[in-house]
Motif scaffolding. Structure first.
Motif, PDB file in Angstrom:
ATOM      1  N   MET A 139       0.807  -1.208   0.000  1.00  0.00           N
ATOM      2  CA  MET A 139       0.000   0.000   0.000  1.00  0.00           C
ATOM      3  C   MET A 139       0.849   1.272   0.000  1.00  0.00           C
ATOM      4  SD  MET A 139      -2.926  -0.989   2.778  1.00  0.00           S
ATOM      5  CE  MET A 139      -3.863  -2.517   2.658  1.00  0.00           C
ATOM      6  N   LEU A 140       2.129   1.147   0.364  1.00  0.00           N
ATOM      7  CA  LEU A 140       3.002   2.316   0.407  1.00  0.00           C
ATOM      8  C   LEU A 140       3.155   2.885  -0.994  1.00  0.00           C
ATOM      9  CD1 LEU A 140       5.794   1.060   2.837  1.00  0.00           C
ATOM     10  CD2 LEU A 140       3.857   2.543   3.348  1.00  0.00           C
ATOM     11  N   GLY A 141       3.063   4.191  -1.087  1.00  0.00           N
ATOM     12  CA  GLY A 141       3.161   4.839  -2.381  1.00  0.00           C
ATOM     13  C   GLY A 141       1.826   5.030  -3.061  1.00  0.00           C
ATOM     14  N   SER A 142       0.765   4.444  -2.481  1.00  0.00           N
ATOM     15  CA  SER A 142      -0.555   4.636  -3.055  1.00  0.00           C
ATOM     16  C   SER A 142      -1.080   6.014  -2.681  1.00  0.00           C
ATOM     17  CB  SER A 142      -1.520   3.574  -2.524  1.00  0.00           C
ATOM     18  OG  SER A 142      -1.756   3.778  -1.137  1.00  0.00           O
ATOM     19  N   PRO A 143      -2.063   6.546  -3.408  1.00  0.00           N
ATOM     20  CA  PRO A 143      -2.634   7.861  -3.057  1.00  0.00           C
ATOM     21  C   PRO A 143      -3.148   7.903  -1.630  1.00  0.00           C
ATOM     22  CG  PRO A 143      -3.354   7.190  -5.228  1.00  0.00           C
ATOM     23  CD  PRO A 143      -2.641   6.007  -4.627  1.00  0.00           C
ATOM     24  N   TYR A 144      -3.684   6.734  -1.143  1.00  0.00           N
ATOM     25  CA  TYR A 144      -4.216   6.721   0.210  1.00  0.00           C
ATOM     26  C   TYR A 144      -3.113   6.906   1.246  1.00  0.00           C
ATOM     27  CZ  TYR A 144      -6.223   5.034   4.559  1.00  0.00           C
ATOM     28  OH  TYR A 144      -6.605   4.903   5.862  1.00  0.00           O
ATOM     29  N   SER A 145      -2.011   6.141   1.075  1.00  0.00           N
ATOM     30  CA  SER A 145      -0.927   6.251   2.052  1.00  0.00           C
ATOM     31  C   SER A 145      -0.295   7.627   2.015  1.00  0.00           C
ATOM     32  CB  SER A 145       0.139   5.183   1.787  1.00  0.00           C
ATOM     33  OG  SER A 145       0.766   5.386   0.540  1.00  0.00           O
ATOM     34  N   ALA A 146      -0.221   8.232   0.832  1.00  0.00           N
ATOM     35  CA  ALA A 146       0.323   9.590   0.735  1.00  0.00           C
ATOM     36  C   ALA A 146      -0.565  10.586   1.454  1.00  0.00           C
ATOM     37  CB  ALA A 146       0.464   9.974  -0.740  1.00  0.00           C
ATOM     38  N   ALA A 147      -1.887  10.395   1.348  1.00  0.00           N
ATOM     39  CA  ALA A 147      -2.819  11.309   2.015  1.00  0.00           C
ATOM     40  C   ALA A 147      -2.690  11.188   3.526  1.00  0.00           C
ATOM     41  CB  ALA A 147      -4.239  11.004   1.578  1.00  0.00           C
TER      42      ALA A 147
END
Length: 274
Positions: free
Chosen positions: A260-268
Motif C-alpha cells: 500500500m506504500l506509495g498509493s494515493p491513500y498512504s500519501a494522504a
C-alpha cells in the motif's frame, strides 16, 4: 484553577497491562482523535478509526526499579526518577563507534527510581512480553521500545554472510536478554502474528517478515531448492531459513501493508499526520 475535565480520560482505554516485580506497564489506546482542525483531517481520522488505526501510548510505573527506553521515545515522566545515559568518558568513543556501525544511538536512556514514565504516542502496535532469566529474543531494529532495567539490550550481528547480505534484516538486529518486561513497537497487531514453535526443526520463509526469533534459532539465507535450476523453476529463488529449537514470530500481512506504500491513500495519510 478549576477545570471541568469530564470525558477527557473516558476517551482512553487500557488495552494491556503487565506487572513484574517493581514495574508495571499499561498500554493505553485513544478511542478517537477529537482534535480535527478542518473537514479534510476529520475525514481522514474517521477512516483511520474505522480501520482500528488508533493512537497508542505506554505508561510505565516504577517502584525502586529502572526502565531502558529507546532514544527519543520518552514523552514525559513524573516522580523521584533519575535519567542516566550509561555513557562515560571511558566508553564514549567505543559507543560512538558502535553506534556509527549499527545505526543505533550511542546513549540509551535509563530512568531509575520511583515514578511514572510515559512514552511517545504511536500508530504502531505495542506488544508486551516478559523474558525469563537467560531468555533471549532477536528483533528487527526499530522494534525495541522499552525494557525493564534488569534486561540487557544490545546490538546483534548476523552470524554469517548470507543472512547479513541477503536476508533483508540488515547486518545488525537487536538482542534483548531477560529477565524483565519488554515493550516492542510492531507494524501489525498481535492477532496478525503467527508464532511458530520449532523443536530441532527447520522453517523456510519467502521474505523478511519474521519480526522476532528466540536465541536458540539460527538464521541463514539459502536456495529454495538444492539446485539453481530447481530454484529458478519454483520461482522462489532464495529463502530465509530458521533452524533450531525455539520460536519464530511471522507477520505475513506486513507484505500487504507494504504494497500500500506509495498509493494515493498512504500519501494522504502521511500528509494529514504532519
Amino acid at each position: 484553577m478549576n477545570y471541568n475535565a469530564v470525558g477527557t480520560r473516558e476517551n482512553i482505554k487500557i488495552i494491556d497491562s503487565s506487572v513484574n516485580k517493581n514495574m508495571k506497564i499499561e498500554i493505553m489506546e485513544y478511542q478517537k482523535l477529537l482534535g480535527g482542525r478542518d473537514p479534510y483531517s476529520s475525514q481522514m481520522m474517521y477512516f483511520m478509526e474505522k480501520q482500528n488505526m488508533k493512537v497508542r501510548q505506554a505508561a510505565i510505573y516504577l517502584t525502586n526499579d529502572a526502565v531502558k527506553v529507546e532514544p527519543g521515545a520518552m514523552s514525559y515522566f513524573q516522580g523521584n526518577l533519575e535519567m542516566v545515559s550509561g555513557v562515560t568518558p571511558g566508553n564514549l568513543i567505543g559507543r560512538m563507534f558502535t553506534g556509527a556501525v549499527t545505526g543505533e544511538a550511542a546513549a540509551q536512556p535509563e530512568y531509575r527510581g520511583t515514578g511514572m514514565v510515559v512514552l511517545e504516542p504511536t500508530f504502531k502496535h505495542l506488544l508486551t512480553l516478559e523474558l525469563q532469566p537467560g531468555e533471549e529474543i532477536i528483533v528487527d531494529k526499530g522494534m525495541f521500545f522499552a525494557a525493564q532495567g534488569s534486561a540487557n539490550v544490545s546490538a546483534y550481528m548476523q552470524r554469517n554472510l548470507s543472512s547479513a547480505a541477503l536476508g533483508g534484516e540488515g547486518i545488525f538486529q537487536t538482542s534483548i536478554k531477560g529477565p524483565g518486561l519488554v515493550i516492542l513497537e510492531c507494524a501489525v497487531p498481535m492477532c496478525e502474528i503467527d508464532i511458530i514453535d520449532l523443536q530441532n526443526d527447520v522453517l523456510k520463509v519467502d521474505g523478511n517478515f519474521a519480526v522476532l526469533r528466540t536465541g536458540g534459532i539460527d538464521f541463514t539465507v539459502e536456495r529454495s531448492a538444492k539446485t539453481l535450476i530447481g530454484s529458478a523453476v519454483s520461482g522462489e529463488g532464495l529463502v530465509n531459513v530458521y533452524r533450531g529449537t525455539g520460536q519464530v514470530w511471522l507477520a505475513p500481512t506486513i507484505k500487504v501493508y507494504s504494497s500500500m506504500l506509495g498509493s494515493p491513500y498512504s500519501a494522504a495519510v502521511s500528509v494529514s499526520s504532519t
